[in-house]
Design a protein around this motif. Structure first.
Motif, PDB file in Angstrom:
ATOM      1  N   MET A   1       1.252   5.969  -9.957  1.00 41.14           N
ATOM      2  CA  MET A   1       0.158   6.234  -9.026  1.00 41.14           C
ATOM      3  C   MET A   1      -0.836   7.193  -9.662  1.00 41.14           C
ATOM      4  O   MET A   1      -0.446   8.178 -10.266  1.00 41.14           O
ATOM      5  CB  MET A   1       0.698   6.863  -7.730  1.00 41.14           C
ATOM      6  N   THR A   2      -2.130   6.888  -9.564  1.00 45.90           N
ATOM      7  CA  THR A   2      -3.173   7.824  -9.962  1.00 45.90           C
ATOM      8  C   THR A   2      -3.842   8.448  -8.746  1.00 45.90           C
ATOM      9  O   THR A   2      -4.044   9.657  -8.688  1.00 45.90           O
ATOM     10  CB  THR A   2      -4.231   7.131 -10.833  1.00 45.90           C
ATOM     11  N   VAL A   3      -4.164   7.620  -7.753  1.00 53.60           N
ATOM     12  CA  VAL A   3      -4.879   8.104  -6.570  1.00 53.60           C
ATOM     13  C   VAL A   3      -4.259   7.506  -5.314  1.00 53.60           C
ATOM     14  O   VAL A   3      -4.008   6.301  -5.250  1.00 53.60           O
ATOM     15  CB  VAL A   3      -6.376   7.730  -6.638  1.00 53.60           C
ATOM     16  N   THR A   4      -4.026   8.366  -4.326  1.00 50.93           N
ATOM     17  CA  THR A   4      -3.625   7.924  -2.988  1.00 50.93           C
ATOM     18  C   THR A   4      -4.547   8.594  -1.988  1.00 50.93           C
ATOM     19  O   THR A   4      -4.844   9.791  -2.112  1.00 50.93           O
ATOM     20  CB  THR A   4      -2.167   8.296  -2.679  1.00 50.93           C
ATOM     21  N   ILE A   5      -5.029   7.836  -1.003  1.00 45.70           N
ATOM     22  CA  ILE A   5      -5.908   8.382   0.027  1.00 45.70           C
ATOM     23  C   ILE A   5      -5.185   8.331   1.369  1.00 45.70           C
ATOM     24  O   ILE A   5      -4.683   7.277   1.771  1.00 45.70           O
ATOM     25  CB  ILE A   5      -7.230   7.600   0.112  1.00 45.70           C
ATOM     26  N   LEU A   6      -5.128   9.472   2.044  1.00 50.37           N
ATOM     27  CA  LEU A   6      -4.616   9.551   3.408  1.00 50.37           C
ATOM     28  C   LEU A   6      -5.767   9.989   4.309  1.00 50.37           C
ATOM     29  O   LEU A   6      -6.421  10.991   4.034  1.00 50.37           O
ATOM     30  CB  LEU A   6      -3.460  10.541   3.509  1.00 50.37           C
ATOM     31  N   ARG A   7      -5.990   9.258   5.383  1.00 55.35           N
ATOM     32  CA  ARG A   7      -7.110   9.554   6.280  1.00 55.35           C
ATOM     33  C   ARG A   7      -6.644  10.429   7.430  1.00 55.35           C
ATOM     34  O   ARG A   7      -5.673  10.113   8.120  1.00 55.35           O
ATOM     35  CB  ARG A   7      -7.717   8.259   6.815  1.00 55.35           C
ATOM     36  N   ALA A   8      -7.363  11.519   7.662  1.00 52.80           N
ATOM     37  CA  ALA A   8      -7.059  12.397   8.791  1.00 52.80           C
ATOM     38  C   ALA A   8      -7.476  11.713  10.100  1.00 52.80           C
ATOM     39  O   ALA A   8      -8.378  10.879  10.130  1.00 52.80           O
ATOM     40  CB  ALA A   8      -7.793  13.725   8.639  1.00 52.80           C
ATOM     41  N   ASP A   9      -6.808  12.107  11.168  1.00 45.03           N
ATOM     42  CA  ASP A   9      -7.092  11.536  12.488  1.00 45.03           C
ATOM     43  C   ASP A   9      -8.181  12.371  13.168  1.00 45.03           C
ATOM     44  O   ASP A   9      -7.960  13.021  14.184  1.00 45.03           O
ATOM     45  CB  ASP A   9      -5.813  11.501  13.323  1.00 45.03           C
ATOM     46  N   ASN A  10      -9.369  12.345  12.580  1.00 41.42           N
ATOM     47  CA  ASN A  10     -10.504  13.080  13.159  1.00 41.42           C
ATOM     48  C   ASN A  10     -11.769  12.233  13.125  1.00 41.42           C
ATOM     49  O   ASN A  10     -12.808  12.654  12.600  1.00 41.42           O
ATOM     50  CB  ASN A  10     -10.720  14.420  12.433  1.00 41.42           C
ATOM     51  N   PRO A  11     -11.717  11.015  13.687  1.00 40.08           N
ATOM     52  CA  PRO A  11     -12.904  10.164  13.664  1.00 40.08           C
ATOM     53  C   PRO A  11     -14.022  10.745  14.528  1.00 40.08           C
ATOM     54  O   PRO A  11     -13.777  11.498  15.469  1.00 40.08           O
ATOM     55  CB  PRO A  11     -12.387   8.841  14.247  1.00 40.08           C
TER      56      PRO A  11
ATOM     57  N   THR B   1      -8.378  12.469   2.620  1.00 37.81           N
ATOM     58  CA  THR B   1      -7.666  13.399   1.753  1.00 37.81           C
ATOM     59  C   THR B   1      -7.169  12.608   0.552  1.00 37.81           C
ATOM     60  O   THR B   1      -6.512  11.575   0.700  1.00 37.81           O
ATOM     61  CB  THR B   1      -6.485  14.048   2.486  1.00 37.81           C
ATOM     62  N   ILE B   2      -7.491  13.088  -0.646  1.00 38.68           N
ATOM     63  CA  ILE B   2      -7.229  12.348  -1.879  1.00 38.68           C
ATOM     64  C   ILE B   2      -6.173  13.086  -2.690  1.00 38.68           C
ATOM     65  O   ILE B   2      -6.343  14.266  -3.009  1.00 38.68           O
ATOM     66  CB  ILE B   2      -8.526  12.195  -2.694  1.00 38.68           C
ATOM     67  N   MET B   3      -5.088  12.399  -3.014  1.00 37.02           N
ATOM     68  CA  MET B   3      -4.054  12.952  -3.884  1.00 37.02           C
ATOM     69  C   MET B   3      -4.174  12.313  -5.253  1.00 37.02           C
ATOM     70  O   MET B   3      -4.269  11.090  -5.366  1.00 37.02           O
ATOM     71  CB  MET B   3      -2.677  12.705  -3.290  1.00 37.02           C
ATOM     72  N   VAL B   4      -4.194  13.145  -6.302  1.00 40.65           N
ATOM     73  CA  VAL B   4      -4.436  12.674  -7.660  1.00 40.65           C
ATOM     74  C   VAL B   4      -3.258  13.059  -8.540  1.00 40.65           C
ATOM     75  O   VAL B   4      -2.860  14.228  -8.593  1.00 40.65           O
ATOM     76  CB  VAL B   4      -5.734  13.287  -8.230  1.00 40.65           C
ATOM     77  N   GLY B   5      -2.714  12.077  -9.246  1.00 43.41           N
ATOM     78  CA  GLY B   5      -1.610  12.313 -10.167  1.00 43.41           C
ATOM     79  C   GLY B   5      -0.417  11.440  -9.843  1.00 43.41           C
ATOM     80  O   GLY B   5      -0.466  10.583  -8.960  1.00 43.41           O
ATOM     81  N   ASP B   6       0.654  11.662 -10.570  1.00 41.04           N
ATOM     82  CA  ASP B   6       1.882  10.889 -10.411  1.00 41.04           C
ATOM     83  C   ASP B   6       2.978  11.814  -9.908  1.00 41.04           C
ATOM     84  O   ASP B   6       3.525  12.610 -10.680  1.00 41.04           O
ATOM     85  CB  ASP B   6       2.289  10.276 -11.749  1.00 41.04           C
ATOM     86  N   PRO B   7       3.294  11.768  -8.606  1.00 40.64           N
ATOM     87  CA  PRO B   7       4.294  12.700  -8.068  1.00 40.64           C
ATOM     88  C   PRO B   7       5.679  12.519  -8.677  1.00 40.64           C
ATOM     89  O   PRO B   7       6.501  13.437  -8.616  1.00 40.64           O
ATOM     90  CB  PRO B   7       4.293  12.387  -6.564  1.00 40.64           C
ATOM     91  N   GLY B   8       5.914  11.367  -9.291  1.00 36.66           N
ATOM     92  CA  GLY B   8       7.186  11.168  -9.959  1.00 36.66           C
ATOM     93  C   GLY B   8       7.304  11.912 -11.264  1.00 36.66           C
ATOM     94  O   GLY B   8       8.416  12.089 -11.800  1.00 36.66           O
ATOM     95  N   ARG B   9       6.167  12.376 -11.795  1.00 39.38           N
ATOM     96  CA  ARG B   9       6.150  13.082 -13.080  1.00 39.38           C
ATOM     97  C   ARG B   9       5.850  14.564 -12.945  1.00 39.38           C
ATOM     98  O   ARG B   9       6.019  15.326 -13.916  1.00 39.38           O
ATOM     99  CB  ARG B   9       5.113  12.438 -14.001  1.00 39.38           C
ATOM    100  N   GLY B  10       5.398  15.000 -11.781  1.00 41.61           N
ATOM    101  CA  GLY B  10       5.089  16.412 -11.623  1.00 41.61           C
ATOM    102  C   GLY B  10       4.135  16.644 -10.477  1.00 41.61           C
ATOM    103  O   GLY B  10       3.778  15.713  -9.746  1.00 41.61           O
ATOM    104  N   PRO B  11       3.688  17.882 -10.318  1.00 48.06           N
ATOM    105  CA  PRO B  11       2.827  18.219  -9.170  1.00 48.06           C
ATOM    106  C   PRO B  11       1.461  17.551  -9.260  1.00 48.06           C
ATOM    107  O   PRO B  11       0.912  17.351 -10.347  1.00 48.06           O
ATOM    108  CB  PRO B  11       2.713  19.745  -9.254  1.00 48.06           C
ATOM    109  N   VAL B  12       0.915  17.207  -8.099  1.00 50.06           N
ATOM    110  CA  VAL B  12      -0.368  16.513  -8.010  1.00 50.06           C
ATOM    111  C   VAL B  12      -1.448  17.473  -7.529  1.00 50.06           C
ATOM    112  O   VAL B  12      -1.165  18.582  -7.061  1.00 50.06           O
ATOM    113  CB  VAL B  12      -0.274  15.300  -7.054  1.00 50.06           C
ATOM    114  N   ALA B  13      -2.689  17.045  -7.652  1.00 52.83           N
ATOM    115  CA  ALA B  13      -3.821  17.763  -7.073  1.00 52.83           C
ATOM    116  C   ALA B  13      -4.210  17.085  -5.764  1.00 52.83           C
ATOM    117  O   ALA B  13      -4.198  15.858  -5.665  1.00 52.83           O
ATOM    118  CB  ALA B  13      -5.013  17.757  -8.033  1.00 52.83           C
ATOM    119  N   VAL B  14      -4.549  17.888  -4.767  1.00 47.62           N
ATOM    120  CA  VAL B  14      -4.996  17.378  -3.474  1.00 47.62           C
ATOM    121  C   VAL B  14      -6.453  17.772  -3.286  1.00 47.62           C
ATOM    122  O   VAL B  14      -6.802  18.956  -3.380  1.00 47.62           O
ATOM    123  CB  VAL B  14      -4.141  17.928  -2.315  1.00 47.62           C
TER     124      VAL B  14
END
Length: 253
Positions: free
Chosen positions: A1-11, A21-34
């Motif tokens: 995984m490089t990028v995962t997007i989770l949408r907040a419930d604030n339409p 909210t964008i998560m960047v990196g591979d959580p299987g290999r180490g900590p990601v950036a949010v």
């Protein structure tokens, strides 16, 4: 995984379907950036933490609460810093520096100052292990519609310059996707940015014409130019018009 997007419930009228909210990196290999944890909504923040596993840092694109209000809570849970251009938003001492680079397992991030929507707006170039370049833009580019320039903090001149910065990045780095702060992923970055530039220049011409016809206040200009606007976003349109009027004011050399 490089990028995962989770949408907040604030339409809403300004947040479209909700904050991305964008998560960047591979959580299987180490900590990601949010990027942009969104509102202080425990359910959303728990989803982010569960999906991320370990968080190296939180990056905030700009100071608006729909992007950053949840950052202190998520940082406390994750035991990490919040990086932001605005010192009032930071947790820890680290800010954002134009051209700065950050590495996480599975991705390289480059920080790009793109003021205009707000004075502290940043975009993040994401170069993933999947070979795809993406640009996270906060509210400088949206998945639907166009950006509000939040006068007096936002500035039309800065916005137009930042559009040129993003256009160059997309061209020079073959950016495949824009990851906006709200709305769906943009799969035609060059086309959308060209439209944004054309749209803003057309709006400036329309505002000039409205002023020449006698409009003086932002509300009067909105009535003349934004003839089919939804009342829910009229205040935002007036902010953008105020920014355009400020940009068009004669300047002393």
């Amino acid at each position: 995984m490089t990028v995962t997007i989770l949408r907040a419930d604030n339409p809403g009228p300004m947040t479209l379907d909700g904050t991305n909210t964008i998560m960047v990196g591979d959580p299987g290999r180490g900590p990601v950036a949010v990027i942009d944890p969104g509102p202080d909504d425990e359910r959303h923040l728990r989803r982010v933490l569960d999906a991320a596993g370990t968080i190296a840092m939180i990056i905030v694109t700009h100071r608006h609460l729909d992007h950053c209000a949840g950052a202190p809570t998520l940082a406390r849970w994750a035991g990490c810093d919040v990086l932001a251009a605005d010192p009032a938003v930071r947790v820890g001492e680290r800010g954002l520096v134009d051209g700065g680079r950050i590495s996480v397992p599975g991705a390289e991030l480059r920080l790009v100052a793109t003021p205009g929507h707000t004075s502290d707006s940043y975009s993040i170039m994401i170069s993933g292990a999947d070979g795809v370049n993406r640009l996270a833009t906060g509210d400088m580019v949206l998945g639907r519609g166009t950006t509000v320039i939040m006068h007096p903090d936002g500035d039309v001149g800065s916005y137009l310059a930042s559009l040129e910065t993003m256009i160059t990045l997309v061209h020079d780095h073959a950016v495949a996707e824009i990851l906006p702060g709200h709305g769906p992923v943009v799969t035609d970055p060059a086309g959308v940015l060209a439209y944004y530039r054309e749209h803003r220049l057309e709006r400036l011409d329309q505002v000039r014409a409205a002023v020449a016809a006698g409009a003086r206040t932002p509300a009067e200009v909105v009535r003349a130019v934004y003839t089919e606007i939804d009342d829910a976003v009229r205040p935002a349109a007036e902010l953008s018009v105020a920014a355009q009027l400020a940009y068009l004011e004669p300047r002393d050399d």
